[in-house]
Scaffold this motif. Structure first.
Motif, mmCIF file in Angstrom:
data_model
loop_
_atom_site.group_PDB
_atom_site.id
_atom_site.type_symbol
_atom_site.label_atom_id
_atom_site.label_comp_id
_atom_site.label_asym_id
_atom_site.label_seq_id
_atom_site.Cartn_x
_atom_site.Cartn_y
_atom_site.Cartn_z
ATOM 1 N N ARG A 69 0.834 -1.192 0.000
ATOM 2 C CA ARG A 69 0.000 0.000 0.000
ATOM 3 C C ARG A 69 0.873 1.248 0.000
ATOM 4 N NH1 ARG A 69 -2.599 -0.428 6.138
ATOM 5 N NH2 ARG A 69 -0.703 0.172 7.290
ATOM 6 N N GLN A 70 0.282 2.319 -0.513
ATOM 7 C CA GLN A 70 0.984 3.597 -0.551
ATOM 8 C C GLN A 70 0.023 4.706 -0.176
ATOM 9 O OE1 GLN A 70 3.014 4.459 -4.241
ATOM 10 N NE2 GLN A 70 4.349 5.935 -3.229
ATOM 11 N N ALA A 71 0.328 5.361 0.919
ATOM 12 C CA ALA A 71 -0.460 6.500 1.365
ATOM 13 C C ALA A 71 0.117 7.776 0.760
ATOM 14 C CB ALA A 71 -0.442 6.579 2.889
ATOM 15 N N PRO A 72 -0.677 8.834 0.665
ATOM 16 C CA PRO A 72 -0.181 10.095 0.085
ATOM 17 C C PRO A 72 1.064 10.590 0.814
ATOM 18 C CG PRO A 72 -2.550 10.163 0.326
ATOM 19 C CD PRO A 72 -2.100 8.915 1.015
ATOM 20 N N GLY A 73 2.086 10.905 0.036
ATOM 21 C CA GLY A 73 3.306 11.435 0.610
ATOM 22 C C GLY A 73 4.206 10.411 1.261
ATOM 23 N N LYS A 74 3.847 9.141 1.143
ATOM 24 C CA LYS A 74 4.651 8.087 1.761
ATOM 25 C C LYS A 74 5.108 7.080 0.724
ATOM 26 C CE LYS A 74 2.554 8.334 6.360
ATOM 27 N NZ LYS A 74 1.922 7.557 7.459
ATOM 28 N N GLN A 75 6.129 6.310 1.095
ATOM 29 C CA GLN A 75 6.611 5.269 0.210
ATOM 30 C C GLN A 75 5.687 4.056 0.252
ATOM 31 O OE1 GLN A 75 10.694 4.494 1.451
ATOM 32 N NE2 GLN A 75 11.448 5.915 -0.107
ATOM 33 N N ARG A 76 5.743 3.283 -0.806
ATOM 34 C CA ARG A 76 4.972 2.044 -0.843
ATOM 35 C C ARG A 76 5.524 1.098 0.215
ATOM 36 N NH1 ARG A 76 3.596 -0.559 -6.619
ATOM 37 N NH2 ARG A 76 3.030 1.642 -6.856
ATOM 38 N N GLU A 77 4.626 0.454 0.947
ATOM 39 C CA GLU A 77 5.053 -0.434 2.019
ATOM 40 C C GLU A 77 4.356 -1.785 1.927
ATOM 41 O OE1 GLU A 77 3.971 1.251 5.810
ATOM 42 O OE2 GLU A 77 1.832 1.047 5.440
ATOM 43 N N LEU A 78 5.045 -2.782 2.462
ATOM 44 C CA LEU A 78 4.489 -4.127 2.494
ATOM 45 C C LEU A 78 3.299 -4.191 3.448
ATOM 46 C CD1 LEU A 78 4.777 -7.288 2.066
ATOM 47 C CD2 LEU A 78 6.165 -7.241 4.135
ATOM 48 N N VAL A 79 2.249 -4.878 3.003
ATOM 49 C CA VAL A 79 1.122 -5.177 3.881
ATOM 50 C C VAL A 79 1.163 -6.649 4.282
ATOM 51 C CG1 VAL A 79 -1.381 -5.260 4.100
ATOM 52 C CG2 VAL A 79 -0.292 -3.357 2.860
ATOM 53 N N ALA A 80 1.222 -7.519 3.269
ATOM 54 C CA ALA A 80 1.217 -8.953 3.546
ATOM 55 C C ALA A 80 1.701 -9.717 2.326
ATOM 56 C CB ALA A 80 -0.183 -9.434 3.924
ATOM 57 N N THR A 81 2.325 -10.864 2.565
ATOM 58 C CA THR A 81 2.714 -11.758 1.480
ATOM 59 C C THR A 81 2.286 -13.173 1.813
ATOM 60 O OG1 THR A 81 4.906 -12.172 2.433
ATOM 61 C CG2 THR A 81 4.723 -10.375 0.813
ATOM 62 N N ILE A 82 2.191 -13.987 0.765
ATOM 63 C CA ILE A 82 1.838 -15.383 0.950
ATOM 64 C C ILE A 82 2.602 -16.209 -0.066
ATOM 65 C CG2 ILE A 82 -0.204 -15.144 -0.539
ATOM 66 C CD1 ILE A 82 -1.549 -17.283 1.291
ATOM 67 N N THR A 83 3.181 -17.301 0.386
ATOM 68 C CA THR A 83 3.920 -18.166 -0.524
ATOM 69 C C THR A 83 2.970 -19.131 -1.209
ATOM 70 O OG1 THR A 83 4.367 -19.757 1.237
ATOM 71 C CG2 THR A 83 5.987 -18.006 0.893
ATOM 72 N N SER B 120 -11.346 -4.460 11.067
ATOM 73 C CA SER B 120 -11.021 -3.458 12.088
ATOM 74 C C SER B 120 -10.196 -2.321 11.487
ATOM 75 C CB SER B 120 -10.250 -4.114 13.240
ATOM 76 O OG SER B 120 -11.004 -5.149 13.832
ATOM 77 N N LEU B 121 -10.662 -1.812 10.386
ATOM 78 C CA LEU B 121 -9.908 -0.787 9.657
ATOM 79 C C LEU B 121 -9.772 0.496 10.459
ATOM 80 C CD1 LEU B 121 -11.341 -1.523 6.147
ATOM 81 C CD2 LEU B 121 -8.911 -1.428 6.686
ATOM 82 N N LYS B 122 -8.639 1.132 10.265
ATOM 83 C CA LYS B 122 -8.322 2.385 10.956
ATOM 84 C C LYS B 122 -8.071 3.476 9.911
ATOM 85 C CE LYS B 122 -5.831 -0.209 14.553
ATOM 86 N NZ LYS B 122 -4.521 -0.375 15.244
ATOM 87 N N PRO B 123 -8.235 4.731 10.286
ATOM 88 C CA PRO B 123 -7.949 5.811 9.328
ATOM 89 C C PRO B 123 -6.536 5.725 8.756
ATOM 90 C CG PRO B 123 -9.157 6.677 11.202
ATOM 91 C CD PRO B 123 -8.832 5.247 11.530
ATOM 92 N N GLU B 124 -5.595 5.256 9.523
ATOM 93 C CA GLU B 124 -4.213 5.152 9.033
ATOM 94 C C GLU B 124 -4.024 4.032 8.008
ATOM 95 O OE1 GLU B 124 -5.212 5.232 12.229
ATOM 96 O OE2 GLU B 124 -4.000 3.907 13.507
ATOM 97 N N ASP B 125 -5.061 3.238 7.773
ATOM 98 C CA ASP B 125 -5.008 2.230 6.714
ATOM 99 C C ASP B 125 -5.355 2.832 5.354
ATOM 100 O OD1 ASP B 125 -6.483 -0.087 9.025
ATOM 101 O OD2 ASP B 125 -4.373 0.009 8.403
#
Length: 124
Positions: free
Chosen positions: A38-52, A88-93
């Protein structure tokens, strides 16, 4: 080439849930790692989850600390689908959520493929 199409984003109130599907244009049974970022405005893309890949429909999962216990990633190799259940979503999501396929090609090596993203907005 691998094409990924995300859907399921939208506006939700804090505490709510969303399910984000990602459809792949190829069989994902041989793709070792798929994930959500995910990538929020003004932030770098970050890992949320991976699955093999896993032997059956399951696989080994990995989550960012910020979403552990709230988000669940899963994959259905038979349907070429990857899912992110966000509870349980939060505004920071709030962010654009991207599906990722990390493909190991015999000659070209590892290549990352990305979808176009789907917007998730969580209101307080």
């Amino acid at each position: 080439q691998v094409q990924l199409v995300e859907s399921g984003g939208g506006l939700v109130q804090a505490g709510g849930s969303l399910r984000l599907p990602c459809a792949a244009s190829v069989s994902i049974g041989s793709i070792h790692v798929m994930g959500w970022y995910r990538q929020a405005p003004g932030k770098q893309r970050e890992l949320v989850a991976t699955i093999t890949r896993g032997i059956t429909r399951g696989g080994t999962t990995n989550y960012a600390d910020s979403v552990k216990g709230r988000f669940t990633i899963s994959r259905d190799n038979a349907k070429n689908m990857v899912y992110l259940q966000a509870d349980s979503l939060k505004p920071e999501d709030t962010a654009v959520y991207y599906c990722n396929a990390n493909v190991q090609w015999p000659v070209r090596g590892k290549i990352d493929y990305w979808g176009q993203g789907t917007q998730v907005t969580v209101s307080s």
